[in-house]
Structures are given as structure tokens and as C-alpha cells.
Design a protein around this motif. Structure first.
Motif, mmCIF file in Angstrom:
data_model
loop_
_atom_site.group_PDB
_atom_site.id
_atom_site.type_symbol
_atom_site.label_atom_id
_atom_site.label_comp_id
_atom_site.label_asym_id
_atom_site.label_seq_id
_atom_site.Cartn_x
_atom_site.Cartn_y
_atom_site.Cartn_z
ATOM 1 N N LEU A 122 58.605 42.674 -24.567
ATOM 2 C CA LEU A 122 57.904 41.789 -23.638
ATOM 3 C C LEU A 122 57.772 40.373 -24.186
ATOM 4 O O LEU A 122 57.355 39.463 -23.474
ATOM 5 N N PRO A 146 63.076 37.892 -23.897
ATOM 6 C CA PRO A 146 63.983 38.656 -23.034
ATOM 7 C C PRO A 146 65.168 39.324 -23.741
ATOM 8 O O PRO A 146 65.528 40.447 -23.372
ATOM 9 N N PHE A 161 64.477 42.790 -24.476
ATOM 10 C CA PHE A 161 63.933 43.611 -23.389
ATOM 11 C C PHE A 161 64.538 45.013 -23.360
ATOM 12 O O PHE A 161 63.893 45.959 -22.917
ATOM 13 N N ALA A 191 62.389 35.941 -17.069
ATOM 14 C CA ALA A 191 62.883 36.617 -18.274
ATOM 15 C C ALA A 191 64.393 36.697 -18.322
ATOM 16 O O ALA A 191 64.974 37.717 -18.674
ATOM 17 N N PRO A 243 57.645 38.753 -18.324
ATOM 18 C CA PRO A 243 58.582 39.254 -19.320
ATOM 19 C C PRO A 243 59.660 40.183 -18.741
ATOM 20 O O PRO A 243 60.535 40.628 -19.470
ATOM 21 N N ALA A 244 59.570 40.501 -17.450
ATOM 22 C CA ALA A 244 60.483 41.491 -16.859
ATOM 23 C C ALA A 244 61.609 40.771 -16.119
ATOM 24 O O ALA A 244 61.349 40.061 -15.150
ATOM 25 N N PRO A 245 62.840 40.955 -16.563
ATOM 26 C CA PRO A 245 63.951 40.250 -15.913
ATOM 27 C C PRO A 245 64.018 40.566 -14.420
ATOM 28 O O PRO A 245 64.030 41.732 -14.017
ATOM 29 N N CYS A 281 59.075 44.785 -11.311
ATOM 30 C CA CYS A 281 57.776 44.484 -11.927
ATOM 31 C C CYS A 281 57.360 45.643 -12.819
ATOM 32 O O CYS A 281 57.521 46.810 -12.467
#
Lengths: 219, 305
Positions: free
Chosen positions: A39, A42, A45, B13, B111-113, B131
């Protein structure tokens, strides 16, 4: 007999309970680090996918955080007495440049833990407590004010960076640089030579007690 | 997603460029606070168009306002504020919802692409399927707009009816407004209309009337005309919203983190190559039955302590 029997002298360094606590801290920390880094930036991720999916990681991370803090506090309870910095530790810290470049002379002998290990311990305790407090705020974003949330993000990220930096040093020392350390934390014993070389003051304390074991070894 | 990928200008992200290539005009929803009568038709239209379950079963909290605050199922709200100014009572009625910032703090915090996207026309949309429910957008938003659903674990907010706009329609709230307090059009048209309205208000004695289109967030795609434009706070709007916190959080800290992590790993590798592992020579093993020997370390054995 074809097999020559030999003896080797070992020193008991960590009890089973100490090892269980250490690895509980270690495993929860690594999960928290990987899921947190996912988080944080990226390109990391994909860690979240490896750990079971990003939405799941978001739910699990705080609970693992609580497990980490519990294990860390148990560790504090069992090791606090061995972690007090004394005069020779200060001398040791002044000799860190010599220690880090592999020179033996001028580096004072250490007790059960050397001053570097003690500083790592305090770093992780302080970081862990601040990570917990800021993490609670981030866990329930709707319950706290914007200013508190912003401060918590800065504290959480900063403490995580410090804790990860300290962990990189710890893993490097324990796994790569100081050979023989890992055996202590896995099997609970180190060789007598290792104990003398790296923790001379501690070895003299346990010398002659049941912590020193002579065992039959087979080639 | 209401728009084709070719209309996506920015993605959360994501370190690679967004796929948008379409050249479309930016849109703006203009909210002329001076002509709002507080009828709440916009609230109803929003709930109806977006099929949002109503949650009005709350105790009375001393206001004409429908609910105290925005919620995961309540994306726009007319705020009723009673304030005193120049010895007079002023009752402000301010429609509040996502501002669709030009530089969205939510998108930069996410933070979530792919969980937050910004379209070429300026609309900022949440993509709930991407999400992860962390709520970072709530802290990134300078207007306190996104809301987390406790049941789905996802965030929700006004979409500026991106589904309607993509089909050439105006947002539901604008369609429902009976006083033309709400207008919808291209950014240029709406800013011109806003300036014209401000001049009208000034001519009518509201000499502090102003357009609210804060530059600290790159301008917004929900723009207000405020009769008392010198004090946006009385309308529940921040005076000078900015995303400077997100700069520190997603800029400085990220930089520091990467220096520590990659610097630490590279430093450890270089140290290992230069100073090698430190091994303690094993003690010479003792033949069984032989007399115990002194326990001095024997050099050159090479075994791991």
C-alpha cells in the motif's frame, strides 16, 4: 567402528519459548512489512496479490498488527533485563567502525546481547508502539479527525521505514555476516567458540553451568 | 466504469501513463448558492438515479438538513447553516458533494491501482471493483467527501453522474433543480456564467460575491457562486483547500522509504562483498575417549560456529 565418535561443545543460547516468541515477532513483522509496502508504493502492490488479494490484506493487516504487538510485548517482558545498556556497551558503540570492518582488537566483549542488538530491540519496541497507536487511527478512518489521520499516516510510514531499515541490518547480521547466529535462534544452541568470540562476557557467566553441553557428534 | 479507457486521464496507484487520448472539453457543475431555495429536489434525484437506499430513520437533530453529513449511501446534501453576519441572520443553503478536483487528493492518496480514475472531462470516479477499502482517500480529500460502507468495505461518493454525462445527459441533480441554481456545461461556459452571476450579485449589493474554484486543488469541476465569497467557511467550504499533505505523504516519505530499503539492501550486499562473512573457527573436535584438549580455537578449520 567405521564411524568415529567425536564430541563438540555447545552453549544453550535461547530457550524454546524465546525462539517461539522471536519467530512469532519475525513472521508477523514480515507479513506486516509486505502488506504495508504493497500500500506504500505501487510497484510493491503485487505483494498484496501474493498474500491473498488486496481487499483481504486490508482486512487482515490490522489483526496481524495486534498479534505482532502482543508477541513484541512478551519479548520485552522476557528480554528487558538482558537489554540494559551498560558502560562497555557504550565503548562497543564507539568501536562500531572497527566491528563492522571485521577487526577484533579494540572491540569490547559483549554480554548476552551486544549494543547493536540492544538498540535494534529498543528501535522495534518504540516503532511497534507508535505503529500500533497510529495504526488504530488508520484502521477506523471515519472515527478520527483529519488532523489526527494525517499525523498518523506520517508516523505510521516513518516508523515502518525505520523498523524495516533496522530489520535489513538485523537480517544481514544474523543470516549473512555473523555466521553461526542463525543456529542459535533455530536450534537454540551455539558453539562454544562462537559464544566466546561474539558474547565473551555472557559466555563467562554461563561457563560451568548446565548451559554448556558436550555432545557426541558423528562424522 | 462509465467511460471508455480512452477517456481516462489519470489512474490511482499507477506509475505508467493513463490510457486517455480523447480530446474532450472539461465539464463543470455550477452551483449558484444565491438561488438555492433548499427544496432538496437534487437530493431526491441523486438518491433515485443512483438507486441508493434511503437511511432517514434518524432522530431529529435540530436542523432542516436531511441528514447530519454525507454517507456511503448519501452522496450529496444541502447543508443548512444559520450564521450571523453584520448583525443579521443569514441562512445559507449549500449543496455539498464531491468537488471533482483538477488535482484530486483522493486519487493521489489511493494505493489501489485503478480504484480512482479521472476522466478527460474532469470527472473523478471511484471504481469499487478495484477498491480495497483502506480509506486513504478519506484522508487525501481536502473536502471530507468519500465515505466507507461498513457492509461492503468500499468507498462511495458523487460520480457527477458520469454514467449520464457519458450518454450526453446532465447530472440528475441538475435536471431536478427548479430554480436554475444548478447548471451544467463546459468549463468555459460555466465559468463565464459564474462571473456574470457574480457581477449581478455585486450590482445587487453583495459586494463580496465571488466564484469558488479553489486553485490549491487545481480548480474544481463543481464550482460555486457565493454571495459572501470572502468567507467560504459560512457555507461549509474550506477557505484554501490544498493537497500539500498528500505531497509530503506520497512524495517525501515514499522517497525516504525507497532510499532506506534499497540503500539498505545495496549497502548490505556491498558490505558482504568487501568484508565477507565472519566465521568463528570451530574447536578441534575431540576424539572419543581421548584426553580433553585445551579449547583454544583452531584457525583454518573454516567451520561455521
Amino acid at each position: 567402528m567405521a564411524v568415529r565418535e567425536r564430541r563438540r561443545v555447545l552453549v544453550r543460547r535461547y530457550s524454546l519459548f524465546e525462539r517461539v516468541v522471536h519467530w512469532a515477532v519475525a513472521i508477523t513483522f514480515v507479513y506486516l512489512m509486505l502488506s504495508g509496502l504493497a500500500l506504500f508504493w505501487p510497484p510493491f502492490f503485487w505483494f498484496a496479490h501474493v498474500l491473498g488479494g488486496p481487499a483481504l490484506v486490508r482486512i487482515v493487516h490490522p489483526y496481524v498488527g495486534i498479534a505482532f504487538i502482543v508477541a513484541l510485548l512478551v519479548m520485552l517482558g522476557i528480554w528487558a533485563k538482558d537489554m540494559v545498556l551498560d558502560r562497555l556497551d557504550i565503548e562497543w558503540l564507539k568501536a562500531v567502525p572497527r566491528y563492522a570492518t571485521g577487526q577484533e582488537e579494540g572491540v569490547p566483549e559483549s554480554g548476552r546481547f551486544n549494543a547493536g542488538q540492544k538498540l535494534l530491540f529498543y528501535t522495534q519496541i518504540v516503532a511497534g508502539i507508535l505503529l500500533l497507536l497510529s495504526g488504530i487511527v488508520l484502521w477506523f478512518p471515519m472515527q478520527f479527525t483529519a488532523g489526527l489521520r494525517q499525523a498518523s499516516f506520517i508516523i505510521h510510514d516513518l516508523m515502518a521505514i525505520i523498523a524495516i531499515g533496522a530489520l535489513i541490518v538485523h537480517i544481514y547480521m544474523g543470516l549473512f555476516y555473523i555466521r553461526g547466529s542463525l543456529q542459535g535462534m533455530v536450534e537454540g544452541v551455539v558453539s562454544r567458540a562462537w559464544a566466546r568470540a561474539h558474547h565473551g562476557r555472557w559466555y563467562r557467566q554461563v561457563e560451568g553451568t548446565s548451559a554448556v553441553i558436550t555432545e557426541e557428534a558423528h562424522d | 466504469m462509465a467511460f471508455e479507457p480512452t477517456a481516462i486521464k489519470a489512474v490511482s496507484a499507477s506509475v505508467t501513463p493513463a490510457p486517455g487520448v480523447r480530446n474532450v472539453p472539461e465539464v463543470v457543475k455550477l452551483i449558484d448558492v444565491s438561488s438555492c431555495i433548499g427544496c432538496k429536489a437534487c437530493e431526491v434525484a441523486c438518491q433515485e438515479w443512483n438507486d441508493l437506499p434511503a437511511n432517514v430513520n434518524r432522530p431529529f437533530f435540530g436542523s432542516y438538513q436531511t441528514v447530519p453529513d454525507l454517507d456511503w449511501n448519501f452522496w450529496q446534501l444541502i447543508k443548512f447553516n444559520e450564521i450571523q453576519r453584520d448583525g443579521r441572520l443569514i441562512w445559507t443553503l449549500t449543496k455539498y458533494q464531491c468537488m471533482h478536483c483538477g488535482d484530486p487528493g483522493c486519487l493521489r492518496a489511493c494505493p489501489a491501482p485503478g480504484a480512482i480514475v479521472q476522466y478527460a472531462n474532469g470527472i473523478v470516479d471511484f471504481v469499487q471493483e478495484n477498491c480495497i477499502g483502506c480509506g486513504f482517500c478519506i484522508t487525501g480529500c481536502p473536502f471530507d467527501v468519500p465515505r466507507l460502507s461498513p457492509t461492503t468495505g468500499k468507498v462511495y461518493k458523487c460520480t457527477l453522474c458520469s454514467d449520464r454525462v457519458s450518454a450526453g445527459l446532465e447530472p440528475a441533480c441538475v435536471k431536478a433543480c427548479p430554480t436554475k441554481c444548478l447548471s451544467f456545461g463546459t468549463r468555459d461556459q460555466m465559468l463565464a456564467q459564474a462571473s456574470y452571476r457574480v457581477e449581478q450579485l455585486k450590482a445587487n449589493g453583495y459586494d463580496k460575491a465571488a466564484v469558488y474554484n479553489p486553485p490549491g486543488v487545481g480548480g474544481t469541476h463543481a464550482v460555486y457562486v457565493l454571495p459572501y465569497g470572502d468567507s467560504p467557511e459560512i457555507y461549509g467550504l474550506p477557505r484554501d483547500p490544498s493537497v500539500s499533505f498528500v505531497d509530503v505523504w506520497k512524495g517525501g516519505l515514499r522517497w525516504l522509504g525507497n532510499v532506506v530499503i534499497f540503500g539498505g539492501i545495496i549497502g548490505a550486499i556491498l558490505h558482504y562483498l568487501r568484508f565477507g562473512p565472519r566465521r568463528v573457527p570451530a574447536e578441534e573436535p575431540v576424539e572419543a575417549g581421548a584426553a580433553p584438549r585445551p579449547t583454544e580455537p583452531v584457525p583454518g578449520d573454516g567451520g561455521n560456529g
